[in-house]
Design an enzyme around this catalytic site. Structure first.
Site, PDB file in Angstrom:
ATOM      1  N   LYS A 199       0.816  -1.227   0.000  1.00 38.85           N
ATOM      2  CA  LYS A 199       0.000   0.000   0.000  1.00 38.85           C
ATOM      3  C   LYS A 199       0.852   1.281   0.000  1.00 38.85           C
ATOM      4  CE  LYS A 199      -4.068  -2.082   2.135  1.00 38.85           C
ATOM      5  NZ  LYS A 199      -5.144  -1.971   3.133  1.00 38.85           N
TER       6      LYS A 199
ATOM      7  N   ASP B 222     -10.122   2.488   2.767  1.00 34.82           N
ATOM      8  CA  ASP B 222     -10.214   1.666   3.983  1.00 34.82           C
ATOM      9  C   ASP B 222     -11.048   2.343   5.070  1.00 34.82           C
ATOM     10  OD1 ASP B 222      -8.770  -0.556   3.068  1.00 34.82           O
ATOM     11  OD2 ASP B 222      -6.845   0.344   3.600  1.00 34.82           O
TER      12      ASP B 222
END
Ligand code: ATR
Length: 280
Positions: free
Chosen positions: A67, A104
């Site tokens: 990420k 997220d």
């Protein structure tokens, strides 16, 4: 032309994203769409991400451990990815450029709104256990949702201090793990973002008695679906929300951007993903 999207990770075999997106592709009758796993070793991750389109993909999800590399590899980002310096979703913009996004925190909040309709972030302080990548996304999203105070409890206090500084939280403080009871006083939400409670790991063992009865308790661990923390919270009369929905909801904005349909998180999808987890 086939619109191909992948999930990039290392390892990536455990990723449930293909189950989620392929279910929606079938459900909404999206033609010429394909969602696949793409195992990318740490060595070449940045280059692979930069070359995504040449490799035949219009977008991607990015999972552990890439990420942060994905953030660094891309020149354009949405505000949340910029704030977290981490990307979990890559889309092709109208001008043909790739953009890194982070959904997220959106997934975390959407899950709570979906499963605990009366909960509101602005009703009370939020207590976050843990200070890793998931905690960062959740803390930023809770602040944006109006949480009046964010209390971060982590085994390594220095990591919690760094989190607050790096994402620029305004009303957050670190509470040493030894003072967890104090952190729970008057809180409206308790969330576990540590790996404790996962199958094969020890449980979160904090005493829940200082937590107000009205506080919602949630966990980002979803194997098992009801962690030891959630079971104890439920038995103590708290409303609880499991972590599976965060995974499902974080997928929604990506699917909409790639395929033009805003998909729904349904019980059927939950059952499908649970069956997939049970089968492996
Ligand atoms: P992620 O990016 O998925 O959130 P991570 O960055 O590995 O994962 O973070 C894991 C979190 O679980 C950290 O807050 C970690 O605490 P430390 O920062 O002190 O390492 C926490 N954690 C993991 N194992 C733990 C344990 N046995 N006891 C307490 N906290 C633990």
């Amino acid at each position: 032309m086939t619109r191909r999207v992948c999930v990039i990770g290392w390892p990536v075999a455990h990723s449930r994203s293909p189950v989620i997106h392929n279910h929606w592709i079938a459900e909404y009758g999206i033609e010429d769409a394909e969602y696949v796993r793409f195992a990318v070793a740490p060595d070449g991750a940045g280059e692979t991400i930069r070359n995504l389109q040449a490799l035949g993909y219009i977008g991607a999800n990015v999972t552990v451990p890439h990420k942060e590399v994905a953030f660094a590899a891309l020149g354009r980002h949405d505000a949340m990815a910029r704030r977290l310096k981490a990307v979990n979703t890559i889309v092709t913009l109208a001008d043909g450029c790739l953009e890194g996004r982070n959904t997220d925190g959106y997934g975390f909040i959407a899950n709570l709104k979906d499963r605990a309709a009366r909960w509101r972030a602005d009703k009370g302080p939020a207590v976050i256990l843990g200070a890793g990548g998931a905690a960062r996304a959740i803390a930023a999203a809770l602040e944006d949702e109006g949480a009046p105070e964010i209390r971060i409890v982590n085994r390594t206090a220095g990591r919690a201090e760094a989190l607050i500084e790096e994402i620029g939280l305004k009303s957050a403080r670190v509470i040493p793990a030894a003072q967890t009871a104090k952190a729970l006083e008057g809180a409206g939400l308790l969330v576990n973002t540590t790996t404790l409670g996962m199958k094969g790991e020890n449980d979160v063992e904090i005493d829940l008695s200082p937590l107000p009865q009205t506080a919602l308790v949630t966990d980002i661990v979803y194997t098992p679906l009801e962690t030891g923390l959630l079971r104890r919270a439920r038995e103590a009369g708290h409303e609880t929300v499991d972590g599976l929905g965060m995974l499902l909801h974080q997928a929604v904005p990506g699917f909409e951007a790639w395929f033009g349909v805003r998909p729904e998180v349904t019980d059927e999808l939950r059952r499908l993903v649970l069956a997939d987890i049970a089968g492996k």
